[in-house]
Design an enzyme around this catalytic site. Structure first.
Site, PDB file in Angstrom:
ATOM      1  CG  HIS A  37     -13.642  30.816  41.622  1.00  0.00           C
ATOM      2  ND1 HIS A  37     -13.269  32.041  42.594  1.00  0.00           N
ATOM      3  CD2 HIS A  37     -12.491  31.311  40.485  1.00  0.00           C
ATOM      4  CE1 HIS A  37     -12.250  32.950  41.940  1.00  0.00           C
ATOM      5  NE2 HIS A  37     -12.040  32.379  41.056  1.00  0.00           N
ATOM      6  CD  GLU A  87     -12.201  29.135   5.146  1.00  0.00           C
ATOM      7  OE1 GLU A  87     -12.991  28.709   6.344  1.00  0.00           O
ATOM      8  OE2 GLU A  87     -11.647  30.184   5.154  1.00  0.00           O
ATOM      9  CG  ASP A 134     -16.655  29.382   6.331  1.00  0.00           C
ATOM     10  OD1 ASP A 134     -17.795  29.516   6.256  1.00  0.00           O
ATOM     11  OD2 ASP A 134     -15.573  29.622   7.057  1.00  0.00           O
ATOM     12  CB  CYS A 178      -8.373  24.039  11.205  1.00  0.00           C
ATOM     13  SG  CYS A 178      -8.592  24.923   9.835  1.00  0.00           S
TER      14      CYS A 178
HETATM   15  C1  PEP Z   1     -13.734  26.309   8.832  1.00  0.00           C
HETATM   16  O1  PEP Z   1     -14.496  27.303   8.269  1.00  0.00           O
HETATM   17  O2  PEP Z   1     -14.023  25.380   8.846  1.00  0.00           O
HETATM   18  C2  PEP Z   1     -13.079  27.248   9.756  1.00  0.00           C
HETATM   19  C3  PEP Z   1     -12.147  26.393  10.712  1.00  0.00           C
HETATM   20  O3  PEP Z   1     -13.062  28.647  10.136  1.00  0.00           O
HETATM   21  P1  PEP Z   1     -14.324  29.195  10.774  1.00  0.00           P
HETATM   22  O4  PEP Z   1     -15.076  28.195  11.566  1.00  0.00           O
HETATM   23  O5  PEP Z   1     -13.469  30.147  11.792  1.00  0.00           O
HETATM   24  O6  PEP Z   1     -14.946  29.849  10.023  1.00  0.00           O
HETATM   25 MG    MG Z   2     -13.951  29.366   7.882  1.00  0.00          MG
END
Ligand code: PEP
Ligand code: MG
Length: 568
Positions: free
Chosen positions: A186, A428, A452, A499
């Site tokens: 908290h 990836e 990855d 991502c």
């Molecule tokens: C990635 O590989 O960039 C990804 C977003 O997946 P993770 O980090 O969950 O393997």
């Molecule tokens: Mg990945």
């Protein structure tokens, strides 16, 4: 220098005020006049309620309703007939009020602190706070008035209880250091809400420092300097000014569209692990979910989540995002992510093994459950399916085939879903990158997973410190791969996002803009930072930089060129 947990970002420089713990000792006496003792106890409870309600109201006005809930929770707990009732019973049996409060609170503290759930364990610290407040009222002990500490104060305490934090005047308190507490305690939540830099869990800090010592609290790095040398101090004065300037600048981006310097709109989404995180994404002004790592639902469980359990989680995220895109990545396990109850085989080379879509297509019954849950959730928002670790087009086709089967089944049974639900793939792996032109003809969208992609392109285990010097998205090979993926997606007319962590890297952003990335998916806390960096680059400037960078031969040269061009 002392190290602790970086609990609330920012830099505070000031003078220490140690909040001493009072000895809450009392004599355990046998009570004859139990009704008088009960009246003394009731007076203390009423005084506690009045003080707590006033503090909650004050917090609600000064900080916000969410933070006031912590103290309102104390009111609920003390008003619970079990707790006060147990105390009353002990007084009736002849124990003094102090003794009854201590015994009942300790019993609840013991019970809650053994629980597995973080939130439940937090209840133990709430009850401890209630116990201390009640004992102080009964013993007539008055604390120092935190609301009256002078400007430039750094509060040092064993633990900063919600009731103590509620008295903090943020104009006067510039830092917080405690001996206990973690990122989700908290005190950390309140410190963040008050935007006061805080470093928690610094061992023995209340005995290591004294009142009026000067100190620096670096709540971003989790570092504390006591009586710092002149050069450390001057560096931190500059760092603090820089931090304040940047924070003020970031606030200007709240509620704004994400636009490049020449007015091109791009999408700025968030990466999340649980449906609750979607709220965080909304709070942080994320424009959608670019990666819902569904494996956390599986990892935080002791059984395969059922179709309904999964559906509820995906639906919750979709409803929270209120029509904005929610890209759900199907189960990505194996590699470094294990799920004990699946009893997966131990492999020599798990990152190159039976993982992610390979595992899912080999276990179609359970994959079907997940895909059905996602397709059902698509009736509640703009839900999309994303396939991880694709290496060949057959994998994408197999998933699409399963989705078609599900749609047919749902049509027959009149189950609601989005007829246009998209199926995209993560790019990836080097293989997916090299056939991005082929995949782009069959995928509805791409999302580049640089975490990855870097590992596989550079042939370095992303968690191995010995080869970490090679693990960089700025390696010319990785940059070429990223550029190719985006080009293939654009040529085929499908959206390309990213991502992986690189999407939020200020040095990478201009390159991604130049390559034509249209969706950036980042940790919610980095949304405004990314929006700010994006706003500083025009396509023309980004193209000029990219042209130069793509001709360089080494990672070091790339990073140096990007740093030189970086816009503060
Ligand atoms: C990635 O590989 O960039 C990804 C977003 O997946 P993770 O980090 O969950 O393997
Ligand atoms: Mg990945």
């Amino acid at each position: 220098m002392y190290k602790g947990i970086a609990a609330s970002r920012g830099i505070g420089i000031g003078s220490i005020c140690v909040i001493k713990e009072h000895e809450l000792t009392f004599e355990k006496k046998k009570i004859e006049d139990t009704s008088a003792e009960k009246a003394r106890f009731n007076d203390a409870v009423e005084a506690f309620k009045a003080e707590t309600a006033a503090m909650a109201e004050d917090i609600r006005k000064r900080i916000g309703p969410k933070e006031a809930e912590i103290l309102e929770g104390h009111l609920v707990m003390i008003s619970d007939p079990t707790m006060a009732g147990e105390m009353g019973k002990m007084i009736d049996a002849g124990q003094c009020a102090e003794s009854a409060v201590e015994a009942v609170c300790d019993m609840f503290i013991g019970m809650f602190s053994k629980m597995d759930d973080d939130m439940m364990r937090q209840r133990a610290s709430d009850i401890s706070d209630i116990k201390v407040s009640l004992l102080k009222l009964l013993l007539g002990i008055k604390d120092i008035d935190i609301s009256k500490v002078p400007q430039g104060t750094i509060l040092v305490a064993k633990d900063l209880t919600p009731s103590m934090t509620s008295q903090i005047n943020k104009d006067n308190v510039v830092g917080i250091i405690t001996e206990v507490g973690g990122k989700t305690s908290h005190s950390a939540i309140l410190a963040r809400a008050l935007e006061i830099p805080a470093v928690l869990s610094v061992p023995d800090v209340t005995t290591l420092v004294k009142d009026k010592d000067s100190a620096i609290v670096d709540g971003t790095e989790g570092i504390v300097y006591v009586n710092p040398e002149g050069d450390v101090l001057s560096q931190y004065v500059i760092k603090r000014e820089e931090y304040i300037r940047k924070q003020a600048e970031l606030k200007n981006f709240l509620g704004k569209e994400t636009l490049t310097a020449d007015g091109e709109a791009v999408e700025l989404f968030c990466n999340i692990g649980t449906p609750k995180d979607a709220k965080k994404a909304v709070e942080c002004d994320g424009e959608g979910i670019g990666l819902f790592r569904s494996e956390f639902l599986f990892m935080d469980n002791n059984h395969l989540p059922t179709e309904d359990e999964q559906f509820n989680a995906y639906k919750e995220a979709a409803v929270t995002m209120n029509g904005r895109p929610v890209i759900i990545r199907t189960l990505d396990i194996g590699g470094d992510k294990d799920i004990p109850y699946l009893n997966m085989k131990k492999e020599e080379n798990p990152f190159l093994g039976y993982r992610a879509v390979r595992y899912c297509l080999g276990n179609k019954d359970s994959y079907m459950i997940q895909l059905r849950a996602i397709v059902r959730a698509s009736a509640f928002g703009k839900v999309k399916i994303m396939v991880p670790l694709v290496t060949c087009v057959e994998e994408l086709r197999a998933v699409k085939e399963m989705v078609s089967e599900i749609k047919k089944d749902f049509d027959e049974k009149n189950i609601d879903y989005d007829q246009n639900i998209e199926v995209g793939c993560m790019i990836e792996t080097p293989s997916a990158s090299l056939i991005a032109d082929i995949l782009a003809k069959e995928a509805d969208f791409f999302s580049i997973g640089t975490n990855d992609l870097t590992q596989y392109t550079m042939s370095v285990d992303r968690g191995n410190a010995d080869v970490a010097y090679l693990y960089s998205t700025f390696q010319p090979s990785v940059l070429r791969s990223v550029k190719n993926i985006i080009e293939c997606g654009r040529n085929a007319g499908i959206p390309v996002g990213m991502c992986g962590e690189a999407a939020a890297d200020p040095l990478m952003i201009p390159l991604l803009l130049s390559f034509g990335l249209t969706e950036f998916s980042v940790n919610p806390v980095l949304v405004l930072t990314a929006r700010c960096i994006i706003s500083k680059w025009s396509k023309k400037e980004a193209d000029e930089l990219a042209e130069k960078v793509m001709s360089l031969a080494t990672e070091a040269e790339v990073v140096a060129a990007l740093k030189e061009a970086a816009k503060e």
